[in-house]
Design a protein around this motif. Sequence first.
Motif, PDB file in Angstrom:
ATOM      1  N   GLN A 186       0.829  -1.203   0.000  1.00  0.00           N
ATOM      2  CA  GLN A 186       0.000   0.000   0.000  1.00  0.00           C
ATOM      3  C   GLN A 186       0.867   1.257   0.000  1.00  0.00           C
ATOM      4  OE1 GLN A 186      -3.445   0.462   2.459  1.00  0.00           O
ATOM      5  NE2 GLN A 186      -3.601  -1.728   2.904  1.00  0.00           N
ATOM      6  N   ASN A 187       0.403   2.268  -0.711  1.00  0.00           N
ATOM      7  CA  ASN A 187       1.073   3.564  -0.706  1.00  0.00           C
ATOM      8  C   ASN A 187       0.967   4.172   0.695  1.00  0.00           C
ATOM      9  OD1 ASN A 187       0.423   6.773  -2.269  1.00  0.00           O
ATOM     10  ND2 ASN A 187       2.318   5.984  -1.447  1.00  0.00           N
ATOM     11  N   VAL A 188       2.113   4.459   1.317  1.00  0.00           N
ATOM     12  CA  VAL A 188       2.107   4.976   2.686  1.00  0.00           C
ATOM     13  C   VAL A 188       2.592   6.420   2.770  1.00  0.00           C
ATOM     14  CG1 VAL A 188       2.273   2.734   3.810  1.00  0.00           C
ATOM     15  CG2 VAL A 188       4.376   3.905   3.116  1.00  0.00           C
ATOM     16  N   ILE A 189       3.526   6.830   1.903  1.00  0.00           N
ATOM     17  CA  ILE A 189       4.086   8.185   1.969  1.00  0.00           C
ATOM     18  C   ILE A 189       4.343   8.699   0.554  1.00  0.00           C
ATOM     19  CG2 ILE A 189       6.078   9.564   2.685  1.00  0.00           C
ATOM     20  CD1 ILE A 189       6.415   7.714   5.055  1.00  0.00           C
ATOM     21  N   ASN A 190       4.032   9.976   0.333  1.00  0.00           N
ATOM     22  CA  ASN A 190       4.371  10.671  -0.912  1.00  0.00           C
ATOM     23  C   ASN A 190       5.170  11.925  -0.571  1.00  0.00           C
ATOM     24  OD1 ASN A 190       2.814   8.936  -2.728  1.00  0.00           O
ATOM     25  ND2 ASN A 190       1.013   9.849  -1.764  1.00  0.00           N
ATOM     26  N   LEU A 191       6.166  12.245  -1.378  1.00  0.00           N
ATOM     27  CA  LEU A 191       6.981  13.428  -1.106  1.00  0.00           C
ATOM     28  C   LEU A 191       7.613  13.937  -2.387  1.00  0.00           C
ATOM     29  CD1 LEU A 191      10.318  12.623  -1.048  1.00  0.00           C
ATOM     30  CD2 LEU A 191       9.476  11.245   0.846  1.00  0.00           C
ATOM     31  N   LYS A 192       8.247  15.101  -2.276  1.00  0.00           N
ATOM     32  CA  LYS A 192       9.005  15.683  -3.377  1.00  0.00           C
ATOM     33  C   LYS A 192      10.437  15.924  -2.916  1.00  0.00           C
ATOM     34  CE  LYS A 192       4.975  18.087  -5.303  1.00  0.00           C
ATOM     35  NZ  LYS A 192       4.369  19.410  -5.602  1.00  0.00           N
ATOM     36  N   MET A 193      11.386  15.755  -3.843  1.00  0.00           N
ATOM     37  CA  MET A 193      12.778  16.048  -3.529  1.00  0.00           C
ATOM     38  C   MET A 193      13.368  16.891  -4.653  1.00  0.00           C
ATOM     39  SD  MET A 193      14.585  12.294  -4.127  1.00  0.00           S
ATOM     40  CE  MET A 193      16.217  12.934  -3.737  1.00  0.00           C
ATOM     41  N   LEU A 194      14.127  17.895  -4.274  1.00  0.00           N
ATOM     42  CA  LEU A 194      14.805  18.767  -5.227  1.00  0.00           C
ATOM     43  C   LEU A 194      16.300  18.716  -4.913  1.00  0.00           C
ATOM     44  CD1 LEU A 194      14.313  20.745  -7.561  1.00  0.00           C
ATOM     45  CD2 LEU A 194      14.305  22.587  -5.874  1.00  0.00           C
ATOM     46  N   PRO A 195      17.084  18.031  -5.756  1.00  0.00           N
ATOM     47  CA  PRO A 195      18.506  17.835  -5.450  1.00  0.00           C
ATOM     48  C   PRO A 195      19.443  18.603  -6.384  1.00  0.00           C
ATOM     49  CG  PRO A 195      17.686  15.988  -6.742  1.00  0.00           C
ATOM     50  CD  PRO A 195      16.606  17.031  -6.730  1.00  0.00           C
ATOM     51  N   PRO A 196      19.701  19.894  -6.155  1.00  0.00           N
ATOM     52  CA  PRO A 196      20.724  20.582  -6.957  1.00  0.00           C
ATOM     53  C   PRO A 196      22.057  19.850  -6.830  1.00  0.00           C
ATOM     54  CG  PRO A 196      20.148  21.858  -4.995  1.00  0.00           C
ATOM     55  CD  PRO A 196      19.156  20.762  -5.089  1.00  0.00           C
ATOM     56  N   THR A 197      22.757  19.724  -7.957  1.00  0.00           N
ATOM     57  CA  THR A 197      23.915  18.828  -8.024  1.00  0.00           C
ATOM     58  C   THR A 197      25.111  19.525  -8.663  1.00  0.00           C
ATOM     59  OG1 THR A 197      22.431  16.921  -8.238  1.00  0.00           O
ATOM     60  CG2 THR A 197      24.721  16.603  -8.921  1.00  0.00           C
ATOM     61  N   ALA A 198      26.286  19.220  -8.160  1.00  0.00           N
ATOM     62  CA  ALA A 198      27.539  19.681  -8.767  1.00  0.00           C
ATOM     63  C   ALA A 198      28.423  18.470  -9.041  1.00  0.00           C
ATOM     64  CB  ALA A 198      28.264  20.653  -7.844  1.00  0.00           C
ATOM     65  N   VAL A 199      29.097  18.485 -10.183  1.00  0.00           N
ATOM     66  CA  VAL A 199      29.952  17.357 -10.576  1.00  0.00           C
ATOM     67  C   VAL A 199      31.355  17.873 -10.884  1.00  0.00           C
ATOM     68  CG1 VAL A 199      30.308  15.483 -12.225  1.00  0.00           C
ATOM     69  CG2 VAL A 199      27.977  16.110 -11.521  1.00  0.00           C
ATOM     70  N   LEU A 200      32.352  17.257 -10.271  1.00  0.00           N
ATOM     71  CA  LEU A 200      33.749  17.518 -10.576  1.00  0.00           C
ATOM     72  C   LEU A 200      34.274  16.327 -11.357  1.00  0.00           C
ATOM     73  CD1 LEU A 200      36.426  19.086 -10.214  1.00  0.00           C
ATOM     74  CD2 LEU A 200      36.784  17.769  -8.108  1.00  0.00           C
ATOM     75  N   GLY A 201      34.807  16.590 -12.571  1.00  0.00           N
ATOM     76  CA  GLY A 201      35.225  15.464 -13.389  1.00  0.00           C
ATOM     77  C   GLY A 201      36.360  15.788 -14.329  1.00  0.00           C
ATOM     78  N   LYS A 202      36.698  14.790 -15.138  1.00  0.00           N
ATOM     79  CA  LYS A 202      37.796  14.943 -16.080  1.00  0.00           C
ATOM     80  C   LYS A 202      37.405  14.368 -17.433  1.00  0.00           C
ATOM     81  CE  LYS A 202      42.657  13.922 -16.938  1.00  0.00           C
ATOM     82  NZ  LYS A 202      43.901  13.294 -16.426  1.00  0.00           N
TER      83      LYS A 202
END
Length: 381
Positions: A186-202
């Motif tokens: 059964q569906n028990v919880i609903n939510l929203k997430m906003l994840p601003p992201t930074a990437v360090l790479g080569k």
Amino acid sequence: MTFLALSRTSFVLALAAAIALPAAPVQAQQQADTIFSKVTPSFRERAFMRINYINAKVKTTSGDAYDVTGPVVGKNDIRNFLGTGSSYTSTYAGRKSKGIYDGVATAFEDGAAEDADAGCEAERNGLGTPCGIRARGSNTVGTMALSLGYYLDDEMSWVVEAYVLAAPLKVSAYGDGVAALSLNGQNVINLKMLPPTAVLGKYFGSNKDSFRPFVGLGASYAFFYDAKATDSFNTFVGGSNPGDTTVKLKNALGVGPFVGFQAKMDETWHLGLNVGKLRYKTDATLTTRNTMISENSAVLKAFGPAAQRAFDAAGIVGSNAQSVPQNAIAGVSIVMCDLANAKAGLTTGNTNCSNNFGTFVRKAPVVFDNTLFMLSLGRSF
């Protein structure tokens, strides 16, 4: 049209417009060049921007929920508030004998102790959060994102890039754990997430290469909001009214690897594809107000077998709360109603059961595993 379909449509339009830009009239191209020419030369050489379509698969798992404020009904509550020696007198017919409640208390305390010894330690304290209450979910969401990047060296190998999503990720969690639980699936919880992201790479290879592989490490700070418990979960934990159970999650830092490539279209435009994985660990706090347990409460079925047998042996499961025989043991609803009244300071029962056990807080550890597929169209400044 669904959000996912809308996001895909938006990306296709943006991609078509961006690809068409080099072939646009000279005047339009000159206007774009004029905008970017205002940026200082040193910054222009290393900076770029991208329009991204992100397909995110969010996998949610939780550990067992546990009591923070203690059980709804403590192990000794029935005996102390309703049994011999207490000041409370029930007004239900046939329940004025406090010795009846002493018998109920003995059966329940022995059953709870047996379940605790068998591995459900939570029951040692009474009717609190049963063992094995967990949640699980898997959601796939599409969204647009804008990113800005900057090369850190003259060879344009090391790069840092920051992403801001155009829309939050919507996440749903479903009951999981002990097979007998009515919450399973059964569906028990609903939510929203906003994840601003930074990437360090080569990027590997030369900046003049048309194709360059990429590896990186991403870091993201996820904001969780609009978390809501469903009516089924609220009823399960004993909320008397819709909305009595609220949910809050701590914002969390996530890190993980990224791999991908960049393909040049010309000296200004390029395409990119990255795949990343970010893992967030947080805690969910679940608060239920106006808590009340009755003989029909599904949570009773989630306790160990010994506690359930204790109710059965006492004859209190399934009894009619208003019309049990004169000398019978009270039904669960009567026990809980009398107990709530006694805890409220009454000395005489109230058959309308206007009181409840109050507010209770539980917590559960939660992990979000995000797998990101990122298709991008970029332009150097």
